[in-house]
Write an enzyme that holds these catalytic residues in place. Structure first.
Site, PDB file in Angstrom:
ATOM      1  N   HIS A 141       0.851  -1.192   0.000  1.00  0.00           N
ATOM      2  CA  HIS A 141       0.000   0.000   0.000  1.00  0.00           C
ATOM      3  C   HIS A 141       0.884   1.239   0.000  1.00  0.00           C
ATOM      4  O   HIS A 141       1.373   1.685   1.033  1.00  0.00           O
ATOM      5  CB  HIS A 141      -0.923  -0.027   1.223  1.00  0.00           C
ATOM      6  CG  HIS A 141      -1.833   1.158   1.305  1.00  0.00           C
ATOM      7  ND1 HIS A 141      -2.337   1.621   2.506  1.00  0.00           N
ATOM      8  CD2 HIS A 141      -2.325   1.994   0.346  1.00  0.00           C
ATOM      9  CE1 HIS A 141      -3.091   2.672   2.275  1.00  0.00           C
ATOM     10  NE2 HIS A 141      -3.083   2.922   0.979  1.00  0.00           N
ATOM     11  N   ASN A 191      -5.648   3.240   7.093  1.00  0.00           N
ATOM     12  CA  ASN A 191      -7.037   3.633   6.890  1.00  0.00           C
ATOM     13  C   ASN A 191      -7.956   3.263   8.042  1.00  0.00           C
ATOM     14  O   ASN A 191      -9.029   3.850   8.177  1.00  0.00           O
ATOM     15  CB  ASN A 191      -7.557   3.063   5.567  1.00  0.00           C
ATOM     16  CG  ASN A 191      -7.081   3.894   4.406  1.00  0.00           C
ATOM     17  OD1 ASN A 191      -7.074   5.122   4.466  1.00  0.00           O
ATOM     18  ND2 ASN A 191      -6.657   3.244   3.335  1.00  0.00           N
TER      19      ASN A 191
END
Length: 298
Positions: A141, A191
């Site tokens: 990511h 997140n």
């Protein structure tokens, strides 16, 4: 295994950024997209980003030419991945799309290749289960903008091997990034923390606690955030924010992760932030000026 050739699937903001950093790191990069027009646009974007690096005296013109020469474009997944040691998928944040892509990549990439996804929230374990090599599937990511941001969340799926994780961590470091190993739970770390904060900021607006600029100013000046949460949501894309909140809500089952109704309505109405020209702020092409969206004016 020595990684020399990397395939990047997707030529959007994240895809071209990932291709950029690998090419600048000396890797041969196959950038893959279904649209040659999108690929040409991505190459132009990479060129502009390299020009910014030249202007800042970080690289010279000769290095720019080398970086661009390291990138080759393909409109067919099989052709692009057939001799890659690492494949990084950076397509749309949709689990069904990713599952289909990974089945296709698994069939076409060399048997020893590592298959990575740039997902910001979707389960690595679910994606890996669609392949015949779950031990070689992992999350990488990257953060946006990829050429600038140092962090890479390296996400281990349930079956991801130690060898795969070690090689991806080492490769990330070679790119000049700082990899952080995390486990495969909804939202990972970045997140799971960031999106509830953004969602709470939207709730604060929705419930009339304060206005757009006031909420962002509190977080910028009070918490030393470089950008307020509502402006950041616009840059991420409100559709992406909503998708991640739904992954958190579905995966963790806690009401605190329920997306704010205002966020749902804005996405339904097509106000997605920068990409559509209007979200919590209005964006004028060619300027850096921000105007609070007409939806939030008294």
């Amino acid at each position: 295994m020595n990684i020399e050739k990397v395939a990047v699937i997707g030529s959007g903001t994240m895809g071209n950024g990932i291709a950029h950093v690998f090419a600048q790191g000396g890797y041969q990069v196959a950038m893959i997209d279904i649209s040659q027009k999108a690929l040409d646009s991505a190459i132009a974007t990479i060129g502009k980003n390299l020009d910014r690096q030249i202007k800042k005296e970080l690289i010279g013109e000769e290095e720019k030419a080398k970086v661009l020469a390291n990138i080759h474009t393909f409109t067919n997944v099989a052709d692009g991945v057939n001799d890659s040691q690492l494949v990084v998928e950076a397509a749309t944040e949709n689990i069904e799309v990713k599952k289909q892509l990974f089945q296709q990549i698994d069939q076409s990439a060399p048997q020893q290749a590592i298959l990575a996804t740039n997902t910001s929230s979707i389960s690595i374990t679910q994606i890996a289960a669609k392949t015949n090599r779950p031990g070689q599937v992992i999350g990488m990511h990257f953060m946006n903008p990829v050429p600038v941001m140092k962090l890479v969340e390296v996400i281990r799926g349930y079956a991801t091997s130690d060898e795969t994780t070690k090689l991806v961590m080492e490769t990330s470091k070679k790119l000049g990034k700082v990899p952080v190993e995390v486990n495969d739970y909804p939202g990972f770390v970045a997140n799971r923390i960031l999106m509830p904060m953004i969602n709470e900021a939207i709730y604060s607006l929705f419930e009339g606690v304060a206005g757009v600029e006031e909420i962002d100013t509190v977080m910028k000046l009070g918490m030393a955030h470089p950008m307020g949460p509502l402006q950041l949501a616009d840059f991420i894309g409100l559709d992406v924010c909503l998708s991640i909140m739904r992954v958190l809500y579905d995966g963790l089952g806690n009401p605190k992760y329920a997306p704010c109704p205002l966020l749902v309505n804005m996405v339904t109405a097509g106000y997605l932030g920068v990409k559509t020209g209007e979200g919590f702020y209005k964006y004028t092409p060619g300027t850096k000026d921000l105007v609070v969206s007409k939806m939030f004016r008294p």
